[in-house]
Write an enzyme that holds these catalytic residues in place. Structure first.
Site, PDB file in Angstrom:
ATOM      1  N   SER A 252       0.853  -1.198   0.000  1.00 56.72           N
ATOM      2  CA  SER A 252       0.000   0.000   0.000  1.00 56.72           C
ATOM      3  C   SER A 252       0.879   1.234   0.000  1.00 56.72           C
ATOM      4  CB  SER A 252      -0.876   0.006   1.253  1.00 56.72           C
ATOM      5  OG  SER A 252      -0.133   0.528   2.347  1.00 56.72           O
ATOM      6  N   ASP A 253       0.297   2.389  -0.312  1.00 53.88           N
ATOM      7  CA  ASP A 253       1.040   3.623  -0.105  1.00 53.88           C
ATOM      8  C   ASP A 253       0.908   3.982   1.377  1.00 53.88           C
ATOM      9  OD1 ASP A 253       1.513   6.479  -2.287  1.00 53.88           O
ATOM     10  OD2 ASP A 253       2.438   5.970  -0.369  1.00 53.88           O
ATOM     11  N   TRP A 254       1.636   5.026   1.787  1.00 53.97           N
ATOM     12  CA  TRP A 254       1.687   5.380   3.209  1.00 53.97           C
ATOM     13  C   TRP A 254       0.287   5.643   3.766  1.00 53.97           C
ATOM     14  CZ3 TRP A 254       6.175   6.588   6.356  1.00 53.97           C
ATOM     15  CH2 TRP A 254       5.845   7.107   7.608  1.00 53.97           C
ATOM     16  N   ALA A 255      -0.157   4.762   4.638  1.00 52.88           N
ATOM     17  CA  ALA A 255      -1.444   4.922   5.343  1.00 52.88           C
ATOM     18  C   ALA A 255      -2.636   4.838   4.409  1.00 52.88           C
ATOM     19  CB  ALA A 255      -1.488   6.236   6.108  1.00 52.88           C
ATOM     20  N   SER A 256      -2.429   4.391   3.181  1.00 55.45           N
ATOM     21  CA  SER A 256      -3.563   4.394   2.245  1.00 55.45           C
ATOM     22  C   SER A 256      -4.619   3.362   2.625  1.00 55.45           C
ATOM     23  CB  SER A 256      -3.082   4.164   0.807  1.00 55.45           C
ATOM     24  OG  SER A 256      -2.538   2.874   0.663  1.00 55.45           O
TER      25      SER A 256
END
Ligand code: GLC
Length: 708
Positions: A252-256
């Protein structure tokens, strides 16, 4: 492996979790509901590097981990580790995939010896909207070129065998999918793309990166067709995995994952976690959904444990492909780090690439190249002289970079330079400083803060005080040269008439000043060509060369008609088009010779094109000859131009070369309404030239077999 140990592999934490001072009761550990016990199961860490640091973290982790599964270390090495290359949008202007590959090889070497295993690069999002700050990380608006660059980056980072070549790192193409097309150019905004356009324009570069073997793919923040990419099961399990054939790790992307909640498709982190694992996200970056709720979801029968097993299998496979089970420290070596990182060879290559990235936008009366006999007034923005690395420059240090002033000193003595700094466009232009100055060079543009992530701009002009400064400098009646340092196509209409010469230098990286000065003095004849259109006004954006014709096209013949696809206040063309870039010399193109042949395999038409290029100027130089096509009638509307080939040729004065291109049926294919890929026989335009607007056009009828 226990279920907790399996889930731990799917969790990625930032480096601060491994700093001594953090405890279970404060800081990020507390927020994530993390415990020292759970820390022993974690699978990967991002955003921290340094051989000794990572060796220590790995050693301590292995000592505490029951199963002794090594950590993966990942970071954003986007265009260099500590030796910083030009931003990707700048490197793309080299039209030289081999150079891009070389930059990635160096970046990988510096990153790997410093303990990293994975880079979150290349970003392969196609971009058409200069308001979006992350265009600086992309390679431009053309799918053909983006594919070549995606492959070059992945090849450079990964090499052929990551288990053996411990000075390469795994690549992670991003951001799947469509992140480069946010509505209104506003960061993280909704993406509205038809699936056909997504497939025709945006997917090719992702497919190229996957075909080149990228070990990871990162999910995009944005929603696509109403579903955030990170929870988009059909996008990930159907398109990415089944259609594009991606078998690696999806991160995932950061905190996505957690952002499913503000997106409004998850009530809470537990639901967000369920959506993400259903979509097939293997590693969750920096939210605690998997850590805190995945086991519960399995107990409740909402998530099959087999989904966890497949994710963990892919993560462990990646660790195995990196050779981490044999050697958890891989390439990390604090002794070698001292000689490999930021070596003079690496900086030499960075300078070479920066020189090739520079685009000469204007050079009236051949004010450039400068001569060493001229006295130069250099005007630079106070405090920004070394802001030349761009927004993603990992371990790059501004103070280690070469300023333009320092670059000039490599050519002329300091007595020949009058250095003036400006703050907010103000500089003392008292008369006497001008005496015996032969030429003014103004270094203007954006600060690196104004592009990159979270840096969308609604107005893409130069800062108004810089426009004012140029107007004032113009009144001094001295040859005026502008060098631009910026991370996006700018609206340069306010100054383009006032300057005599203008270089687009982007954020050139560590060797900025040397590269720009070498171009200014003609030691390197500029050869860069834009890969993203420069608009005349932000209102034209998104603006791109491969646009559709529409039912009411504006042409040279109907300029006075109001009811056309046009504006009242500006024409449709860019200020500087895709593929544009001047040289200190001139190139003459002979008329193209077109020959049609039948393929041996199935007698379908193929096209051979030949032409002669001559350097008709007095400088040795390099030209990028570009070949575009146009399908005059398709089953869906077709772009008025599509780049299909290019050749970069270097010629001495008066030297000529005959170049040839060949195109086969596959080069003309496109995505149909039913998403099938094919092409119909019919009329096609073949266009050749030095950029996407100045082209010679030949129209041919091509009979294709597959369409029958
Ligand atoms: C950022 C970016 C992504 C980057 C990641 C890790 O938000 O969107 O490109 O790789 O977080 O830093």
């Amino acid at each position: 492996m226990t279920r907790e140990e399996k889930i731990g592999q799917m969790v990625q934490l930032a480096g601060e979790f491994y700093k001594e001072e953090d405890s279970e009761n404060t800081g990020p550990m507390h927020e994530m509901n993390m415990s020292a016990e759970k820390m022993t199961t974690i699978g990967s860490v991002l955003g921290i590097s340094g051989a000794q640091t990572l060796i220590t973290i790995q050693k301590e982790h292995l000592a505490k981990s029951r199963l002794g599964i090594p950590l993966l270390f990942m970071a954003d090495v986007i265009h260099g580790y500590r030796t910083i290359f030009p931003i990707s949008l700048g490197m793309a202007c080299t039209w030289n995939p081999d150079l891009i590959e070389e930059s990635a090889v160096i970046a990988a070497k510096e990153a790997a010896v410093s303990g990293l295993h994975v880079t979150f690069a290349p970003m392969v999002d196609l971009v058409r909207d200069a308001r979006w700050g992350r265009v600086m990380e992309a390679t431009g608006e053309d799918p053909y070129l983006n594919q070549l660059y995606a492959r070059a980056f992945v090849r450079g980072y990964q090499g052929k065998n990551l288990a053996i070549d411990t000075l390469r790192i795994a690549a992670c193409i991003k951001h799947f999918a469509g992140y480069g097309a946010p509505v209104a150019g506003r960061e993280y905004n909704t993406v509205e793309l038809s699936e056909r356009t997504l497939r025709d324009m945006y997917l090719p570069a992702y497919q190229a990166g996957i075909d080149e073997g990228s070990k990871l793919v990162m999910t995009a923040f944005n929603s696509l067709d109403g579903v955030p990419a990170t929870a988009n099961k059909s996008l990930m399990r159907e398109m990415l995995r089944k259609e594009l054939g991606f078998e690696g790790v999806l991160i995932s992307d950061w905190a996505s994952v957690g952002e499913m909640i503000p997106h409004g498709i998850a009530e809470n982190l537990k639901e967000a976690g369920e959506l993400a694992i259903e979509a097939g996200v293997d590693i969750e970056m920096m939210t605690g959904a998997y850590l805190n709720y995945l086991s519960e979801l399995v107990d409740e029968g909402k998530v099959a444990e087999s989904m966890i097993d497949e994710a963990v299998f892919r993560i462990l496979t990646l660790k195995n492909e990196l050779g981490l089970f044999e050697n958890p420290y891989r390439g990390a070596n604090s002794t070698e780090e001292k000689t490999i990182v930021f070596s003079s060879e690496h900086r030499e290559k960075a300078r070479e690439i920066a020189e090739e990235s520079i685009v000469l936008l204007k050079n009236k009366e051949q004010v450039l190249p400068l001569t060493v006999h001229q006295k130069v007034a250099l005007i630079v923005h106070e405090g920004q002289a070394k802001d030349v690395l761009g927004a993603w420059s990992w371990k790059g240090q501004q103070e280690e970079s070469v300023s333009l002033y320092e670059g000039l000193l490599q050519h002329i003595p300091k007595e020949a330079i009058v250095l003036k700094t400006f703050v907010n466009g103000q500089t003392e232009l008292d008369e006497d400083w001008l005496t015996d100055v032969d030429v003014i060079v103004a270094a203007i543009g954006e600060s690196s803060y104004m592009s990159g992530e979270g840096a969308s701009r609604s107005n893409i002009k130069l800062p108004s005080e810089q426009i004012q400064l140029i107007k004032e400098l113009r009144t001094l009646n001295k040859p005026l040269v502008v060098t631009l340092f910026n991370g996006r196509p700018l609206d340069l209409t306010d100054i383009v008439q006032d300057v005599d010469s203008m270089l687009e230098a982007w954020f050139p990286g560590t060797e900025a000043g040397s590269a720009v000065a070498n171009v200014l003095y003609g030691k390197k004849n500029p050869s860069g060509k834009l890969t993203m259109s420069f608009p005349k006004a932000v209102g034209q954006v998104p603006l791109y060369y491969n646009q559709d014709n529409t039912g009411r096209p504006l042409t040279a013949l109907n300029q006075d008609d109001k009811y056309l696809s046009r504006y009242l206040d500006v024409d449709n063309s860019p200020l500087f088009p895709f593929g544009y870039g001047l040289s200190y010399t001139y190139f003459k193109y002979s008329p193209m010779q077109v020959t049609l042949t039948k393929s041996k395999k199935n007698q379908t038409d193929e096209v051979q094109i030949k032409l002669k290029i001559t350097n008709s100027g007095k400088f040795a130089g390099t030209e990028v000859v570009q070949l575009y096509i146009r399908d005059k009638v398709g089953k869906v509307v077709r772009p008025i131009k599509e780049l299909k080939r290019f050749k970069k040729v270097s010629l001495e004065p008066s030297e000529s070369i005959v170049i040839s291109f060949s195109l086969s049926e596959q080069d003309f294919e496109y995505v149909h309404q039913d998403f099938s890929v094919s092409v119909e026989s019919g009329e096609f335009e073949l266009m050749i030239g030095p950029n996407s607007e100045e082209v010679e056009t030949n129209t041919v009828y091509l009979a294709f077999k597959r369409s029958e």
